[in-house]
Write a protein that holds these residues in place. Sequence first.
Motif, PDB file in Angstrom:
ATOM      1  N   GLY A 237      -4.780   3.196  12.549  1.00 21.65           N
ATOM      2  CA  GLY A 237      -4.119   1.929  12.286  1.00 21.65           C
ATOM      3  C   GLY A 237      -3.054   2.070  11.215  1.00 21.65           C
ATOM      4  O   GLY A 237      -2.643   3.181  10.881  1.00 21.65           O
ATOM      5  N   SER A 238      -2.611   0.927  10.694  1.00 16.41           N
ATOM      6  CA  SER A 238      -1.518   0.915   9.724  1.00 16.41           C
ATOM      7  C   SER A 238      -1.877   0.065   8.518  1.00 16.41           C
ATOM      8  O   SER A 238      -2.734  -0.816   8.591  1.00 16.41           O
ATOM      9  CB  SER A 238      -0.244   0.367  10.373  1.00 16.41           C
ATOM     10  N   GLN A 239      -1.163   0.318   7.418  1.00 20.96           N
ATOM     11  CA  GLN A 239      -1.350  -0.396   6.154  1.00 20.96           C
ATOM     12  C   GLN A 239      -2.812  -0.321   5.717  1.00 20.96           C
ATOM     13  O   GLN A 239      -3.467  -1.311   5.432  1.00 20.96           O
ATOM     14  CB  GLN A 239      -0.866  -1.854   6.266  1.00 20.96           C
ATOM     15  N   ILE A 240      -3.299   0.940   5.642  1.00 20.54           N
ATOM     16  CA  ILE A 240      -4.700   1.212   5.304  1.00 20.54           C
ATOM     17  C   ILE A 240      -4.776   1.781   3.887  1.00 20.54           C
ATOM     18  O   ILE A 240      -4.035   2.688   3.527  1.00 20.54           O
ATOM     19  CB  ILE A 240      -5.311   2.194   6.315  1.00 20.54           C
ATOM     20  N   PHE A 241      -5.689   1.248   3.095  1.00 19.78           N
ATOM     21  CA  PHE A 241      -5.879   1.704   1.717  1.00 19.78           C
ATOM     22  C   PHE A 241      -7.193   2.469   1.539  1.00 19.78           C
ATOM     23  O   PHE A 241      -7.326   3.262   0.622  1.00 19.78           O
ATOM     24  CB  PHE A 241      -5.859   0.516   0.751  1.00 19.78           C
ATOM     25  N   ASP A 242      -8.157   2.222   2.392  1.00 19.45           N
ATOM     26  CA  ASP A 242      -9.485   2.809   2.254  1.00 19.45           C
ATOM     27  C   ASP A 242      -9.562   4.083   3.102  1.00 19.45           C
ATOM     28  O   ASP A 242      -9.462   4.034   4.326  1.00 19.45           O
ATOM     29  CB  ASP A 242     -10.533   1.791   2.719  1.00 19.45           C
ATOM     30  N   THR A 243      -9.756   5.226   2.468  1.00 15.14           N
ATOM     31  CA  THR A 243      -9.782   6.494   3.205  1.00 15.14           C
ATOM     32  C   THR A 243     -11.091   6.715   3.951  1.00 15.14           C
ATOM     33  O   THR A 243     -11.233   7.713   4.665  1.00 15.14           O
ATOM     34  CB  THR A 243      -9.549   7.686   2.259  1.00 15.14           C
ATOM     35  N   SER A 244     -12.052   5.810   3.828  1.00 13.86           N
ATOM     36  CA  SER A 244     -13.316   5.998   4.536  1.00 13.86           C
ATOM     37  C   SER A 244     -13.104   6.010   6.047  1.00 13.86           C
ATOM     38  O   SER A 244     -13.832   6.689   6.780  1.00 13.86           O
ATOM     39  CB  SER A 244     -14.324   4.912   4.152  1.00 13.86           C
ATOM     40  N   GLY A 245     -12.110   5.257   6.527  1.00 12.66           N
ATOM     41  CA  GLY A 245     -11.814   5.275   7.954  1.00 12.66           C
ATOM     42  C   GLY A 245     -11.362   6.642   8.424  1.00 12.66           C
ATOM     43  O   GLY A 245     -11.733   7.093   9.525  1.00 12.66           O
TER      44      GLY A 245
END
Length: 461
Positions: A237-245
């Motif tokens: 996806g886009s505009q992601i801040f959490d690296t858990s994904g």
Amino acid sequence: MRAHEAGALHGDLGNRGPAWLRTPQDVNALVPQLWPRTVTRTGAGSLQVGGVSVADLAAEYGTPAYFLDEEDLRGRCRDFAAAFAGADVYYAGKSFLCKAVVRVVEEEGLFLDVCSGGELAVALAAGFPPERIGFHGNNKSRSELRRALEAGVGRIVVDSFDEIARLTELARAAGKRPGVLVRVTVGVEAHTHEFIATAHEDQKFGFSLAGGAAFEACAQILDEGVLDLHGLHSHIGSQIFDTSGFEVAARRIVQLQAQIRDARGVELPELDLGGGFGIAYTTQDDPSTPADLAKRINKIVESECELASLRVPRLSIEPGRAVIGPAVFTLYEVGTVKDVDGIRTYVSVDGGMSDNIRTALYDASYSATLANRRSDAEPILARVVGKHCESGDIVVKDEFLPADVHPGDLVAVPGTGAYCRSMASNYNHVPRPPVVAVRDGAARVIVRRETEDDLLALDVG
């Protein structure tokens, strides 16, 4: 006052408190994380970029206009290249592409990702080495695939069984053996807007991991022996801040690599974890640095490969927004200021949803500041809106601007490098703005302003 408190004026309404708590000094403050690196305020209060006043830029190039801080763009390219040394960093051209940006990307050592025949045409016209190009897209046409083969594009990310069949047929006929990656839908629910989340099962991209389609696609390519299967691809996806994904995606895609090794005796040499790294549009956003991203992602991949007894594949990433987004701001001129029964002040500018559809499309949040002068007036809560015939034509939903903002003032909106010009339209037959690059005291147009003649040239009726 702490920096994040001053900066709260340039973010979402939450956490700001009432307007009477704010001071004129707050309204004039710039929050560094929101602006291109060379943007500063002069003593008189005017913004400047690359050593050039925005008032002078507006006088020469008009408004609305996108202004690119070229030094900032180059610096972000270098940051990603250095952080991910040993990996392939693909600039995601869909965020914004023109020949000048393509040349910067090449000069700074990045690869280039395109997702249409038009983007490929821009890359080739700028002289970008085709072997350093990756070609995305969920519905590539025969003509697009043929052109990619003829140009010698380095890798094609296949997205469906239909595309595998098309590309296999074309490659066989042309006597080519293109390198491909299989795009895998890993089933990760990214914490972002539903329209820009791309790794959950119910969407159009990629081959399902859970349903077995991803393994079947790889097996089919290996059996045919026409396409050169380099590896697997994932984009959550886009505009992601959490690296858990990214951690979950890496774990699942490495498990697929192990499955392919065990079933087919092949260790795929490449792994692409895509992009989607978030940037700061308001002070509520806290993006990671490229160095932090590299440290976490490399650790994830290495640990998962060790658990699966796999050699660590060559890693690729695809930052787009994180490279170009913060390097650009849009400059507008205020046309009207309207107080609506004390509910809200509407500040109407000479652009709007034709040059930034993201607020209407994604409910995106932006910041804004008075750009041509310093103000000692008290702040007011304002909504920056456009000139189009839509009530949803909103540029910035909520922002504190000085109470003396008036027609003729300039308003700057940061963080508009990604997807604003790319998604720009001619709604209401409004010509699209120019893109002007500024560096070391000099400015140059890299995408010219559209004219009414341009609009009429397409109307053959």
